[in-house]
Design a protein around this motif. Sequence first.
Motif, PDB file in Angstrom:
ATOM      1  N   VAL A 149       0.839  -1.204   0.000  1.00 45.02           N
ATOM      2  CA  VAL A 149       0.000   0.000   0.000  1.00 45.02           C
ATOM      3  C   VAL A 149       0.869   1.247   0.000  1.00 45.02           C
ATOM      4  O   VAL A 149       0.621   2.202  -0.754  1.00 45.02           O
ATOM      5  CB  VAL A 149      -0.948   0.001   1.213  1.00 45.02           C
ATOM      6  N   ALA A 150       1.909   1.260   0.829  1.00 39.61           N
ATOM      7  CA  ALA A 150       2.797   2.426   0.901  1.00 39.61           C
ATOM      8  C   ALA A 150       3.483   2.674  -0.437  1.00 39.61           C
ATOM      9  O   ALA A 150       3.572   3.827  -0.895  1.00 39.61           O
ATOM     10  CB  ALA A 150       3.829   2.223   2.009  1.00 39.61           C
ATOM     11  N   ARG A 151       3.947   1.598  -1.092  1.00 34.21           N
ATOM     12  CA  ARG A 151       4.621   1.765  -2.386  1.00 34.21           C
ATOM     13  C   ARG A 151       3.646   2.254  -3.450  1.00 34.21           C
ATOM     14  O   ARG A 151       3.985   3.119  -4.275  1.00 34.21           O
ATOM     15  CB  ARG A 151       5.253   0.439  -2.818  1.00 34.21           C
ATOM     16  N   LEU A 152       2.425   1.693  -3.453  1.00 29.58           N
ATOM     17  CA  LEU A 152       1.424   2.122  -4.429  1.00 29.58           C
ATOM     18  C   LEU A 152       1.055   3.587  -4.235  1.00 29.58           C
ATOM     19  O   LEU A 152       0.932   4.340  -5.210  1.00 29.58           O
ATOM     20  CB  LEU A 152       0.172   1.246  -4.314  1.00 29.58           C
ATOM     21  N   ARG A 153       0.891   4.003  -2.981  1.00 35.26           N
ATOM     22  CA  ARG A 153       0.521   5.396  -2.707  1.00 35.26           C
ATOM     23  C   ARG A 153       1.655   6.346  -3.116  1.00 35.26           C
ATOM     24  O   ARG A 153       1.400   7.443  -3.622  1.00 35.26           O
ATOM     25  CB  ARG A 153       0.199   5.551  -1.223  1.00 35.26           C
ATOM     26  N   GLU A 154       2.883   5.921  -2.900  1.00 31.71           N
ATOM     27  CA  GLU A 154       4.016   6.756  -3.302  1.00 31.71           C
ATOM     28  C   GLU A 154       4.035   6.924  -4.818  1.00 31.71           C
ATOM     29  O   GLU A 154       4.243   8.026  -5.334  1.00 31.71           O
ATOM     30  CB  GLU A 154       5.321   6.123  -2.826  1.00 31.71           C
ATOM     31  N   SER A 155       3.765   5.841  -5.534  1.00 34.32           N
ATOM     32  CA  SER A 155       3.731   5.921  -6.992  1.00 34.32           C
ATOM     33  C   SER A 155       2.540   6.714  -7.483  1.00 34.32           C
ATOM     34  O   SER A 155       2.636   7.507  -8.427  1.00 34.32           O
ATOM     35  CB  SER A 155       3.698   4.513  -7.597  1.00 34.32           C
ATOM     36  N   ALA A 156       1.381   6.525  -6.821  1.00 33.16           N
ATOM     37  CA  ALA A 156       0.159   7.209  -7.253  1.00 33.16           C
ATOM     38  C   ALA A 156       0.241   8.710  -7.057  1.00 33.16           C
ATOM     39  O   ALA A 156      -0.438   9.474  -7.748  1.00 33.16           O
ATOM     40  CB  ALA A 156      -1.044   6.652  -6.488  1.00 33.16           C
ATOM     41  N   SER A 157       1.092   9.151  -6.121  1.00 31.18           N
ATOM     42  CA  SER A 157       1.190  10.586  -5.843  1.00 31.18           C
ATOM     43  C   SER A 157       2.006  11.323  -6.892  1.00 31.18           C
ATOM     44  O   SER A 157       2.020  12.547  -6.933  1.00 31.18           O
ATOM     45  CB  SER A 157       1.826  10.800  -4.465  1.00 31.18           C
ATOM     46  N   THR A 158       2.718  10.591  -7.751  1.00 32.84           N
ATOM     47  CA  THR A 158       3.526  11.216  -8.792  1.00 32.84           C
ATOM     48  C   THR A 158       2.623  11.747  -9.890  1.00 32.84           C
ATOM     49  O   THR A 158       1.802  11.023 -10.430  1.00 32.84           O
ATOM     50  CB  THR A 158       4.521  10.203  -9.391  1.00 32.84           C
ATOM     51  N   GLU A 159       2.744  13.000 -10.223  1.00 28.67           N
ATOM     52  CA  GLU A 159       1.889  13.603 -11.242  1.00 28.67           C
ATOM     53  C   GLU A 159       2.292  13.121 -12.628  1.00 28.67           C
ATOM     54  O   GLU A 159       3.482  13.110 -12.977  1.00 28.67           O
ATOM     55  CB  GLU A 159       2.004  15.132 -11.193  1.00 28.67           C
ATOM     56  N   PRO A 160       1.344  12.723 -13.472  1.00 33.22           N
ATOM     57  CA  PRO A 160       1.678  12.348 -14.850  1.00 33.22           C
ATOM     58  C   PRO A 160       2.002  13.585 -15.676  1.00 33.22           C
ATOM     59  O   PRO A 160       1.666  14.698 -15.284  1.00 33.22           O
ATOM     60  CB  PRO A 160       0.386  11.689 -15.346  1.00 33.22           C
ATOM     61  N   PRO A 161       2.643  13.424 -16.799  1.00 32.07           N
ATOM     62  CA  PRO A 161       2.906  14.573 -17.658  1.00 32.07           C
ATOM     63  C   PRO A 161       1.600  15.128 -18.203  1.00 32.07           C
ATOM     64  O   PRO A 161       0.563  14.468 -18.162  1.00 32.07           O
ATOM     65  CB  PRO A 161       3.764  13.973 -18.789  1.00 32.07           C
ATOM     66  N   PRO A 162       1.595  16.379 -18.690  1.00 37.84           N
ATOM     67  CA  PRO A 162       0.357  16.989 -19.179  1.00 37.84           C
ATOM     68  C   PRO A 162      -0.304  16.140 -20.252  1.00 37.84           C
ATOM     69  O   PRO A 162       0.352  15.598 -21.132  1.00 37.84           O
ATOM     70  CB  PRO A 162       0.832  18.339 -19.760  1.00 37.84           C
ATOM     71  N   SER A 163      -1.630  16.011 -20.167  1.00 33.44           N
ATOM     72  CA  SER A 163      -2.373  15.200 -21.131  1.00 33.44           C
ATOM     73  C   SER A 163      -2.617  15.979 -22.411  1.00 33.44           C
ATOM     74  O   SER A 163      -2.875  17.180 -22.387  1.00 33.44           O
ATOM     75  CB  SER A 163      -3.718  14.768 -20.535  1.00 33.44           C
ATOM     76  N   GLY A 164      -2.563  15.291 -23.529  1.00 37.85           N
ATOM     77  CA  GLY A 164      -2.872  15.916 -24.791  1.00 37.85           C
ATOM     78  C   GLY A 164      -4.321  15.679 -25.176  1.00 37.85           C
ATOM     79  O   GLY A 164      -5.144  15.325 -24.353  1.00 37.85           O
ATOM     80  N   SER A 165      -4.623  15.844 -26.437  1.00 36.59           N
ATOM     81  CA  SER A 165      -6.001  15.714 -26.901  1.00 36.59           C
ATOM     82  C   SER A 165      -6.165  14.527 -27.838  1.00 36.59           C
ATOM     83  O   SER A 165      -7.058  14.502 -28.667  1.00 36.59           O
ATOM     84  CB  SER A 165      -6.444  17.001 -27.611  1.00 36.59           C
ATOM     85  N   ILE A 166      -5.255  13.540 -27.724  1.00 40.95           N
ATOM     86  CA  ILE A 166      -5.327  12.364 -28.592  1.00 40.95           C
ATOM     87  C   ILE A 166      -6.574  11.557 -28.265  1.00 40.95           C
ATOM     88  O   ILE A 166      -6.907  11.365 -27.094  1.00 40.95           O
ATOM     89  CB  ILE A 166      -4.065  11.493 -28.430  1.00 40.95           C
ATOM     90  N   ILE A 167      -7.260  11.085 -29.269  1.00 40.51           N
ATOM     91  CA  ILE A 167      -8.432  10.233 -29.082  1.00 40.51           C
ATOM     92  C   ILE A 167      -8.060   8.813 -29.507  1.00 40.51           C
ATOM     93  O   ILE A 167      -7.575   8.593 -30.624  1.00 40.51           O
ATOM     94  CB  ILE A 167      -9.629  10.730 -29.923  1.00 40.51           C
ATOM     95  N   TYR A 168      -8.266   7.872 -28.610  1.00 36.36           N
ATOM     96  CA  TYR A 168      -7.967   6.477 -28.898  1.00 36.36           C
ATOM     97  C   TYR A 168      -9.254   5.741 -29.235  1.00 36.36           C
ATOM     98  O   TYR A 168     -10.258   5.877 -28.533  1.00 36.36           O
ATOM     99  CB  TYR A 168      -7.274   5.812 -27.707  1.00 36.36           C
TER     100      TYR A 168
END
Length: 233
Positions: free
Chosen positions: A161-180
């Motif tokens: 849980v501690a490792r997952l929370r540490e990873s989850a707190s990292t902000e992802p890079p800015p999202s673009g407008s790509i549509i999948y």
Amino acid sequence: MHSVGHWVWNGIAAHGGLETAFARHVFPMNGAAMMAALDGEASRLRQRGCDSSVIVAYLTMMPLLWERRAIARYVGEHPELAGALPNVESVDEAVAIASLDHPLDESAQWRLAALLSEPPHAPSSTMRPARNPLEALARANERLAETEPNPELAAARRALVARLRESASTEPPPSGSIIYRVGERVRIKAGPHPWSGETGAVTQHDGYAVDVMLDNDDEITLDQSWVERILTS
């Protein structure tokens, strides 16, 4: 779904292998969000003309039927839940079991059977359970640690849980407008999650969140910024 606490559904979600959009959205939710989602489903069914006995029976039997494989795997590890989460292999069996607990006349049984024959969709009135699936996994493992009788396994889950929370707190890079598009082949970018470099196919793109069925049959939800197209020549 009221036969067990929401942490049980969280645990089933954490094990993966869910087959319906409903389960992928609702099973990881906390108690309040899950109650709101079920209330929304009940309102939808009332608008379709279902009475309360059919609604209660449907919300009880639907996850047991449609997610029977994931539930069976979890119950195999937690046999004390077998009574609350019985194995349901068919619509007819689901209706028969429901009729033992709820006053269903023949018309209500036919209505319930028709509802159970339809693949359940994600509740339209609910938000996605988590933009970052690592937090959903952390919540589920946190609940499992609370009920784990083996001290070593409980400690291991708390460390996870501690490792997952540490990873989850990292902000992802800015999202673009790509549509999948559904079915489009994608690769998971390197990042603070356990799926770096994995490949798979898009099953849904909703806002910034992308559902991907990985080639190892795991289904995950990630911010679209962690996903990239696999370009073919």
